[in-house]
Design a protein around this motif. Structure first.
Motif, PDB file in Angstrom:
ATOM      1  N   LEU A   1       0.811  -1.153   0.060  1.00 19.16           N
ATOM      2  CA  LEU A   1       0.042   0.108  -0.141  1.00 19.16           C
ATOM      3  C   LEU A   1       0.704   1.237   0.162  1.00 19.16           C
ATOM      4  O   LEU A   1       1.958   1.174   0.402  1.00 19.16           O
ATOM      5  CB  LEU A   1      -1.005  -0.075   1.206  1.00 19.16           C
ATOM      6  N   ILE A   2       0.464   2.101  -0.599  1.00 16.13           N
ATOM      7  CA  ILE A   2       0.652   3.651  -0.296  1.00 16.13           C
ATOM      8  C   ILE A   2      -0.444   4.579   0.299  1.00 16.13           C
ATOM      9  O   ILE A   2      -1.549   4.431  -0.189  1.00 16.13           O
ATOM     10  CB  ILE A   2       1.182   4.495  -1.673  1.00 16.13           C
TER      11      ILE A   2
ATOM     12  N   THR B   1      11.223  13.029  -2.023  1.00 17.46           N
ATOM     13  CA  THR B   1      10.402  12.010  -1.622  1.00 17.46           C
ATOM     14  C   THR B   1       9.420  11.735  -2.914  1.00 17.46           C
ATOM     15  O   THR B   1       9.260  10.482  -3.157  1.00 17.46           O
ATOM     16  CB  THR B   1       9.178  13.135  -0.917  1.00 17.46           C
ATOM     17  N   ILE B   2       9.296  12.637  -4.156  1.00 12.65           N
ATOM     18  CA  ILE B   2       9.060  12.377  -5.371  1.00 12.65           C
ATOM     19  C   ILE B   2       9.692  11.333  -5.912  1.00 12.65           C
ATOM     20  O   ILE B   2       9.262  10.277  -6.505  1.00 12.65           O
ATOM     21  CB  ILE B   2       8.691  13.649  -6.377  1.00 12.65           C
TER      22      ILE B   2
ATOM     23  N   THR C   1       3.201  15.227  -3.859  1.00 14.98           N
ATOM     24  CA  THR C   1       3.485  14.026  -3.506  1.00 14.98           C
ATOM     25  C   THR C   1       2.219  13.074  -3.935  1.00 14.98           C
ATOM     26  O   THR C   1       2.396  11.973  -4.235  1.00 14.98           O
ATOM     27  CB  THR C   1       3.661  14.010  -1.966  1.00 14.98           C
ATOM     28  N   TYR C   2       1.083  13.400  -3.615  1.00 10.59           N
ATOM     29  CA  TYR C   2      -0.320  12.722  -3.650  1.00 10.59           C
ATOM     30  C   TYR C   2      -0.094  12.348  -5.354  1.00 10.59           C
ATOM     31  O   TYR C   2      -0.545  11.214  -5.683  1.00 10.59           O
ATOM     32  CB  TYR C   2      -1.602  13.377  -3.527  1.00 10.59           C
ATOM     33  N   ARG C   3       0.095  13.174  -6.177  1.00 13.85           N
ATOM     34  CA  ARG C   3       0.085  13.137  -7.603  1.00 13.85           C
ATOM     35  C   ARG C   3       0.856  11.796  -8.011  1.00 13.85           C
ATOM     36  O   ARG C   3       0.721  10.974  -8.609  1.00 13.85           O
ATOM     37  CB  ARG C   3       0.436  14.300  -8.306  1.00 13.85           C
ATOM     38  N   ALA C   4       2.166  11.893  -7.417  1.00 11.91           N
ATOM     39  CA  ALA C   4       3.240  10.634  -7.512  1.00 11.91           C
ATOM     40  C   ALA C   4       2.769   9.447  -7.124  1.00 11.91           C
ATOM     41  O   ALA C   4       2.915   8.480  -7.615  1.00 11.91           O
ATOM     42  CB  ALA C   4       4.566  11.192  -6.854  1.00 11.91           C
TER      43      ALA C   4
ATOM     44  N   SER D   1      -5.027  14.780  -9.206  1.00 14.94           N
ATOM     45  CA  SER D   1      -5.276  13.594 -10.089  1.00 14.94           C
ATOM     46  C   SER D   1      -6.632  13.845 -10.822  1.00 14.94           C
ATOM     47  O   SER D   1      -7.423  14.808 -10.491  1.00 14.94           O
ATOM     48  CB  SER D   1      -5.506  12.160  -9.146  1.00 14.94           C
ATOM     49  N   ARG D   2      -6.989  13.228 -11.549  1.00 21.76           N
ATOM     50  CA  ARG D   2      -8.518  13.387 -12.246  1.00 21.76           C
ATOM     51  C   ARG D   2      -9.402  11.997 -11.944  1.00 21.76           C
ATOM     52  O   ARG D   2      -8.809  11.029 -11.583  1.00 21.76           O
ATOM     53  CB  ARG D   2      -8.104  13.336 -13.935  1.00 21.76           C
TER      54      ARG D   2
END
Length: 261
Positions: free
Chosen positions: A104-105, A166-167, A200-203, A229-230
């Motif tokens: 999980l992330i 992080t990315i 970060t969330y996008r990655a 995100s979409r």
């Protein structure tokens, strides 16, 4: 006699400003001239109302009126004390989509920390990558869960790491499932008030087979500064209420499953 029974011109300033805020919740923009007509006061009075509401951060003032404010959030410590029962129900529902032994992330946030606590109580043999010290701390109560902290610069207000390190680290991960929160949810997608957190969330969203957004109803129709995100990239939204209006239609068009416990 209540305000509802008074002519609009006799509304108190507080009630008039409440009406202005309610009107912005119903539509994204307002014009001074239209408000003056609707409330039966002068345009100068409306301008003073808008200036005051803008100074309090309740609206964003524009040349001819006002727009909804960009989403912002209290500190993570404050958020942990808010909507606790709603977040616990979201966490319980989210845990049903996680299998034992998965990778999980989990992104940082108050709701995702509730999810992590539920996973620690119910699941075994998970491998979890996270940028959040709160998420890592609650997962650590389960000795079968392996926790990998993302490196990066530390954000003390949010208790998360961020930045290019992080990315880069996230870009080398492959996960079954990403579980992410949001500051706001609009027809454009989930968004965050912090540009670095949104990056970060996008990655994270890009490195998982399946993405679940966990967010309570107060995030509906709020536009934060950075969309990460979409909706076509999202498997499901778990919330305490079902969204309506444009957000609901966007989720339906994108085929996003909406789970309400």
């Amino acid at each position: 006699m209540s305000d509802q029974n008074l002519p609009s011109g006799k509304l108190s300033k507080a009630s008039r400003q409440e009406r202005i805020i309610s009107a912005l919740q119903a539509g994204p923009t307002l014009r001074v001239s239209e408000l003056a007509t609707q409330l039966g006061v002068s345009t100068e009075t409306i301008r003073r109302d808008l200036d005051e509401l803008d100074s309090r951060g309740l609206i964003n003032r524009t040349y001819g009126g006002a727009v909804r404010p960009f989403g912002s959030e209290p500190t993570i410590r404050e958020r942990h004390q808010m909507l606790v029962s709603e977040r616990e129900s979201i966490a319980a529902a989210t845990a049903t989509f996680v299998g034992h032994g998965q990778v999980l992330i989990i992104g940082g946030g108050a709701t995702t920390t509730h999810v992590a606590r539920r996973l620690a109580a119910e699941k075994r043999d998970l491998r979890v990558f996270t940028d959040s010290f709160a998420v890592a701390t609650v997962l650590a109560s389960n000795p079968t869960i392996q926790i990998m902290m993302c490196p990066g610069r530390y954000n003390g207000q949010e208790g998360c790491s961020y930045g290019p390190e992080t990315i880069d680290y996230i870009g080398r991960i492959y996960a079954n499932h990403a579980i992410l929160g949001a500051t706001g949810l609009t027809e454009d997608g989930p968004s965050d008030a912090d540009i670095d957190a949104a990056a970060t969330y996008r990655a994270m969203a890009m490195r998982a087979t399946e993405v679940t957004i966990v967010a309570d109803h107060t995030k509906f129709d709020r536009a934060a500064i950075s969309v990460y995100s979409r909706w076509p990239c999202i498997a499901r939204l778990v919330s305490d209420m079902a969204p309506q209006g444009l957000l609901r239609h966007a989720l339906e068009r994108a085929g996003v499953e909406v789970i309400v416990p």
